[in-house]
Design an enzyme around this catalytic site. Structure first.
Site, PDB file in Angstrom:
ATOM      1  N   GLU A   1       2.002  -5.649  -0.216  1.00 44.77           N
ATOM      2  CA  GLU A   1       1.081  -5.535   0.916  1.00 44.77           C
ATOM      3  C   GLU A   1       1.232  -6.560   2.054  1.00 44.77           C
ATOM      4  O   GLU A   1       0.304  -6.753   2.716  1.00 44.77           O
ATOM      5  CB  GLU A   1      -0.322  -5.875   0.130  1.00 44.77           C
ATOM      6  CG  GLU A   1      -1.030  -4.984  -0.702  1.00 44.77           C
ATOM      7  CD  GLU A   1      -2.396  -5.172  -1.325  1.00 44.77           C
ATOM      8  OE1 GLU A   1      -2.829  -4.164  -1.590  1.00 44.77           O
ATOM      9  OE2 GLU A   1      -2.719  -6.249  -1.201  1.00 44.77           O
TER      10      GLU A   1
ATOM     11  N   GLU B   1      -2.303   2.197  -5.194  1.00 45.68           N
ATOM     12  CA  GLU B   1      -3.303   1.430  -5.801  1.00 45.68           C
ATOM     13  C   GLU B   1      -4.805   1.979  -5.372  1.00 45.68           C
ATOM     14  O   GLU B   1      -4.935   2.325  -4.350  1.00 45.68           O
ATOM     15  CB  GLU B   1      -3.227  -0.044  -5.370  1.00 45.68           C
ATOM     16  CG  GLU B   1      -2.042  -1.045  -5.978  1.00 45.68           C
ATOM     17  CD  GLU B   1      -2.297  -2.596  -5.349  1.00 45.68           C
ATOM     18  OE1 GLU B   1      -3.666  -2.922  -4.840  1.00 45.68           O
ATOM     19  OE2 GLU B   1      -1.299  -3.353  -5.387  1.00 45.68           O
TER      20      GLU B   1
END
Length: 793
Positions: A457, A554
């Site tokens: 991320e 995710e």
């Protein structure tokens, strides 16, 4: 014997033919606090926390509020020490090394009161030349610095500009500046885990003595030559040659089942030397390839490598070799802008279905072989074929990857950088380069690893401006990002391993991010790469809220673990939804409220005036909610595999967050701490099934899709046929009415049911219980409880 790459070291012996000598320093050490007021024995591998626990100097660190009560342990500067004798004549050896496979994390290392080196990276292997320091009787000392204080010092010393974030959100109750230390990032706290910044020698440590030369490591990569339609092996062996003259000999590589044997002469000049071998596999023998779970067998071949060197010296090692190819396909899709993002294994496009792996414990010495096998087998039992090793934890131990090879679990391997920007000074980069080179070399021979990913991320954090960076400063941070992940990590990985793809981040736009200078203005673009998606407010039963993306790596929803799991680390006063404990254990902002909000969209919330009954009902209901939400979302992704609607679709991966828990707390996991299955995991067995009927409503029309992972078309008739097998226990259930979300629980008895969380429409149903440890009918009868949705109203 299966080779543990890098950890089992071959050696060249002395001129007289004597093998090199190794002395393990595992076992009992002494540990003392910074001011010397506390001294205790401790095991290596291990850490200070578990040593204190073993000596009954602290309670279970997971009990109630002990993550706060024991913060002092991480803030102290501890010392590990040991005295040892060398059981051989040290004067007869040309070189002696002290080797640490893993030190956590910042230390000064002394041997016989002489400083021989320092460590500052949990993920590196350290080798110190102690030839001129070692004696017959020795004292070794590792002076640790608090990782919390070290990280703060490193941040303070970085004066040119800030490297955010400084600290985690207050709700996580963590420590600051974790991005300035090369250590397990979640050990400073996360939104699903506690802050326990450990100190200790967490892997093997030993003394090695040798003459002439030593084989430091060998590693290998199977390569498929598509033009010649043949397999080859690239083998790399690293030697430390301490002889003043060249060492001559030959090496023989053999794979008996493939009728392949090759011999080659070698010459080892003094110094660090690398021998590269290219072995052609016999074309007349059919090579069986390694396949992911559900797509074929995990066939491997035994290989031996034999070095015969001057003076009659020989070194023989063995390894298991698996043959498979992997490709990341990013190409135009008809009727859709953007590019595809999917993996081919052995030329076959495969839908990746699975979850995300986090560290199984805050204290790595508690992660046993049995626990690893239990968790990974549970993934396979739920029809998963992929786990993403998330970038805020650790590069897992060798056995983790060996089990994934054996079980057919594909691994998406992050490098250990997560949810932060990172410094790009030369000292930091040098440490990272050594870390990455070591880990790539250690892991690349595993067929289970199908891709490397630079971070978790961090592209999104930078380009979506999570940390409020001023626009004028953005080029500086972009330059640091590219320097770290592209010019260093990517360069090293692709040099070391040419057999699998590398992506810079997750999520990323893949080839589009590369085209935009390695960072994309919108890393969550559904037309490229992978996405992460979380929405706790919208109705999760409405499939239209989910992104019709190329790959979803995710997504998820929280739930509470079972009461039997929480009971072990709490007291009676904690057993209510509004207790201080319930608030303390939740590290995700508004997490407890969001769970009830989502559950309340379709179910009545628990009404009992008894706090304990209400707490247990809430636990049950959050697991129902989580299971149903992730089911709806996963089925949407699976049926989007062959769809392109309004330019979106062709989804080829669904990895929900997260597989396992690091402690006993509300989280996104489907397996509780210790391995007990939540309702979600039972649901995963169904929504990840190779053949899946998916029903959904759209504009008042009910559609049913058939989703298949099988290679061929087939007509299928489904039946629920259950029989008793061995030590399996049979539960015969009866109901007088329709019972939704039937949940069977046997408390602390470890094991799993054949099904759970199901809709019971018939009068009777038989369910099997598979115990993980020996139990009895009477023990099960005492512990057994059954709950359905009607029981909480």
């Amino acid at each position: 014997m299966r080779l543990r790459l890098l950890l089992l070291l071959a050696v060249c012996g002395a001129a007289a033919g004597a093998a090199a000598r190794t002395l393990s320093l595992r076992g009992r050490w002494r540990i003392r606090s910074g001011n010397g007021s506390l001294e205790l024995p401790g095991d290596v591998p291990g850490c200070v926390h578990t040593a204190l626990l073993q000596q009954n100097l602290i309670q279970d660190p997971y009990y109630r509020f002990n993550d706060l009560s024991y913060r002092w342990i991480s803030l102290d500067n501890w010392t590990y020490s040991k005295e040892f004798k060398i059981p051989f004549d040290i004067s007869k050896w040309q070189k002696v090394n002290l080797i640490f496979e893993g030190v956590d994390t910042v230390t000064k290392v002394l041997l016989n009161d002489v400083t021989i080196g320092e460590t500052d990276n949990m993920f590196k292997r350290y080798s110190f030349d102690v030839t001129n320091v070692v004696r017959d009787v020795n004292s070794i000392e590792l002076r640790f610095q608090s990782p919390v204080l070290y990280a703060a010092q490193q941040s303070k010393a970085h004066t040119r500009y800030e490297v955010p974030p400084d600290c985690p959100p207050l709700v996580q109750k963590g420590e600051c500046h974790v991005n300035f230390i090369r250590k397990e990032q979640c050990s400073f706290g996360w939104d699903w885990g506690p802050s326990f910044p450990t100190q200790g020698i967490w892997k093997d440590v030993r003394v090695e003595a040798y003459n002439l030369c030593q084989l430091n490591y060998f590693t290998f990569s199977p390569i498929y030559d598509a033009r010649a339609q043949e397999w080859n092996l690239e083998i790399e062996s690293s030697f430390d040659v301490v002889s003043s003259k060249p060492v001559y000999g030959h090496v023989m590589v053999a794979l008996p089942k493939l009728q392949t044997q090759q011999t080659q002469g070698i010459e080892l000049q003094p110094g660090e030397r690398v021998v590269e071998l290219f072995v052609k596999i016999n074309k007349n023998i059919s090579v069986e390839t390694w396949w992911p779970h559900g797509h074929g067998n995990q066939t491997g071949y035994n290989m031996t490598i034999l070095f015969e060197l001057d003076g009659g010296l020989s070194i023989e090692k063995s390894a298991k070799v698996y043959f498979r190819t992997v490709e990341l396909i990013e190409e135009p899709i008809k009727g859709s802008p953007g590019l595809s993002f999917y993996f081919k294994i052995n030329g076959l496009p495969i839908f990746l279905k699975g979850s995300n792996w986090i560290p199984a414990d805050s204290f790595q010495d508690r992660v046993t072989s049995d626990l690893l096998r239990l968790l990974l087998q549970s993934a396979v039992d739920a029809n998963m074929n992929t786990l993403r090793v998330w970038g805020g934890g650790v590069y897992e131990q060798d056995e983790f990857y060996e089990l994934c090879d054996e079980l057919g679990i594909m691994v998406w391997q992050d490098f250990m950088f997560a949810c932060a920007l990172y410094p790009a000074g030369q000292g930091f980069l040098d440490s990272v380069r050594a870390e990455v080179a070591y880990q790539a070399r250690r892991l690349k021979s595993h067929p289970s690893i199908i891709t490397w990913s630079g971070n978790n991320e961090n592209e999104a954090a930078l380009m979506m401006n999570w940390y409020g960076i001023h626009i004028s400063d953005l080029p500086t941070y972009i330059n640091d990002y590219v320097t770290l992940y592209v010019k260093n990590i990517r360069e090293i990985v692709l040099t070391a391993d040419k057999t699998r793809p590398f992506i810079t981040s997750s999520p990323t736009n893949g080839a589009e991010s590369v085209a935009e200078g390695w960072v994309s203005h919108n890393p969550y673009d559904k037309h490229f790469g992978d996405v992460h998606f979380y929405d706790y407010i919208s109705d999760c039963w409405n499939w239209k809220i989910f992104p019709k993306a190329r790959f979803v790596s995710e997504y998820g929803y929280q739930s509470w673990p079972s009461f039997s799991t929480l009971e072990k680390i709490s007291s009676e006063e904690d057993w209510s939804c509004g207790s201080r404990f319930s608030l303390h254990r939740q590290h995700h902002a508004d997490g407890n409220t969001e769970m009830l909000l989502q559950a309340g969209l379709h179910f009545k919330l628990p009404q009992s005036k008894d706090p304990l009954r209400s707490f247990k009902d809430t636990i049950y209901l959050t697991q129902v909610m989580q299971a149903q939400c992730v089911k709806t979302q996963t089925e949407f992704y699976r049926r989007s595999r062959s769809q392109v609607v309004h330019g979106e679709g062709h989804t080829m991966g669904a990895l929900y967050w997260q597989l396992n828990d690091i402690w006993q707390a509300p989280s996104w996991a489907s397996l509780e701490y210790g391995g007990k299955w939540k309702m979600l995991h039972y649901f995963a067995r169904h929504f990840f099934a190779p053949l899946l009927p998916v029903g959904f409503e759209n504009q008042d029309v009910f559609f049913i899709y058939g989703v298949s992972d099988l290679r061929s078309e087939c007509n299928v008739t489904l039946t629920a046929v259950i029989s008793q097998r061995g030590d399996t226990f049979v539960f015969d259930l009866e109901t007088s009415a329709v019972a939704p979300f039937v949940w069977l629980d046997v408390g602390n008895i470890p094991g799993r049911f054949s099904d759970n969380g199901f809709l019971m429409t018939g009068k009777t149903r038989t369910v099997l219980f598979y115990p993980w440890k020996p139990t009895s009918k009477s023990e099960l009868e005492r512990s057994f409880q059954v709950t359905s949705l009607t029981d909480i109203y």
